[in-house]
Design a protein around this motif. Structure first.
Motif, mmCIF file in Angstrom:
data_model
loop_
_atom_site.group_PDB
_atom_site.id
_atom_site.type_symbol
_atom_site.label_atom_id
_atom_site.label_comp_id
_atom_site.label_asym_id
_atom_site.label_seq_id
_atom_site.Cartn_x
_atom_site.Cartn_y
_atom_site.Cartn_z
ATOM 1 N N VAL A 150 0.851 -1.181 0.000
ATOM 2 C CA VAL A 150 0.000 0.000 0.000
ATOM 3 C C VAL A 150 0.888 1.231 0.000
ATOM 4 C CG1 VAL A 150 -1.676 1.323 1.349
ATOM 5 C CG2 VAL A 150 -1.884 -1.158 1.190
ATOM 6 N N GLN A 151 0.544 2.185 -0.833
ATOM 7 C CA GLN A 151 1.254 3.464 -0.846
ATOM 8 C C GLN A 151 0.289 4.585 -0.481
ATOM 9 O OE1 GLN A 151 3.052 3.549 -4.803
ATOM 10 N NE2 GLN A 151 4.982 2.829 -3.930
ATOM 11 N N SER B 138 -3.009 3.727 -2.704
ATOM 12 C CA SER B 138 -3.033 2.796 -3.826
ATOM 13 C C SER B 138 -2.649 1.434 -3.295
ATOM 14 C CB SER B 138 -2.078 3.241 -4.931
ATOM 15 O OG SER B 138 -0.751 3.330 -4.449
ATOM 16 N N GLY B 139 -3.118 0.393 -3.970
ATOM 17 C CA GLY B 139 -2.859 -0.950 -3.512
ATOM 18 C C GLY B 139 -4.107 -1.574 -2.909
ATOM 19 N N ARG B 140 -3.974 -2.810 -2.529
ATOM 20 C CA ARG B 140 -5.122 -3.535 -1.990
ATOM 21 C C ARG B 140 -5.368 -3.123 -0.550
ATOM 22 N NH1 ARG B 140 -5.915 -10.149 -1.602
ATOM 23 N NH2 ARG B 140 -8.100 -10.080 -0.946
ATOM 24 N N LYS C 70 -12.873 5.480 -3.147
ATOM 25 C CA LYS C 70 -11.760 6.238 -3.712
ATOM 26 C C LYS C 70 -10.454 6.001 -2.964
ATOM 27 C CE LYS C 70 -14.668 9.962 -5.505
ATOM 28 N NZ LYS C 70 -14.982 11.425 -5.463
ATOM 29 N N LYS C 71 -10.513 5.262 -1.861
ATOM 30 C CA LYS C 71 -9.334 4.969 -1.035
ATOM 31 C C LYS C 71 -8.685 6.258 -0.538
ATOM 32 C CE LYS C 71 -8.199 0.660 -3.431
ATOM 33 N NZ LYS C 71 -7.137 -0.100 -4.124
ATOM 34 N N THR C 72 -9.494 7.142 -0.046
ATOM 35 C CA THR C 72 -8.975 8.387 0.505
ATOM 36 C C THR C 72 -9.433 8.556 1.950
ATOM 37 O OG1 THR C 72 -10.866 9.683 -0.271
ATOM 38 C CG2 THR C 72 -8.972 9.521 -1.754
#
Length: 116
Positions: free
Chosen positions: A2-3, A25-27, A75-77
């Motif tokens: 993950v980044q 980003s990433g799973r 959105k992974k935010t």
């Protein structure tokens, strides 16, 4: 892997507001905590706020209703709205995502400076 990339830090006057954002980003898993920690010079890194679908939101004791964390799972935010900031809030703020067994992912950090 993950980044995490933070944005939104800067200089703000005491009593003002600031919004931090972090995009990942990433799973990722929605039930794992994602949030913010901070580290001031000469002090240990401390929890600011985290959020997950299982544990809900958690805040550091010093927040006292001034900050609000929000997370967009699609959105992974994750964002941190900081209100009524004081000079004691001056620190580097780090985005964090936790996995079991003490696995932590960290962003590069964003500086928040509160002037009196």
């Amino acid at each position: 892997q993950v980044q995490l990339v933070e944005s939104g830090g800067g200089l703000v006057q005491a009593g003002g507001s600031l919004r931090l954002s972090c995009i990942a980003s990433g799973r990722m898993f929605d039930f794992r905590p994602m949030g913010w920690y901070r580290q001031a010079p000469g002090k240990q890194r401390e929890l600011v706020a985290t959020v997950s679908t299982i544990d809900g939101t958690k805040y550091g004791d010093f927040v006292r209703g001034r900050f609000a964390i929000s997370r967009d799972y699609d959105k992974k935010t994750v964002s941190l709205q900081m209100n009524r900031v004081t000079p004691d809030d001056t620190a580097v703020y780090y985005c964090n995502y936790k996995l079991p067994l003490d696995v932590n992912y960290w962003g590069q950090g964003t500086q928040v400076t509160v002037s009196s």
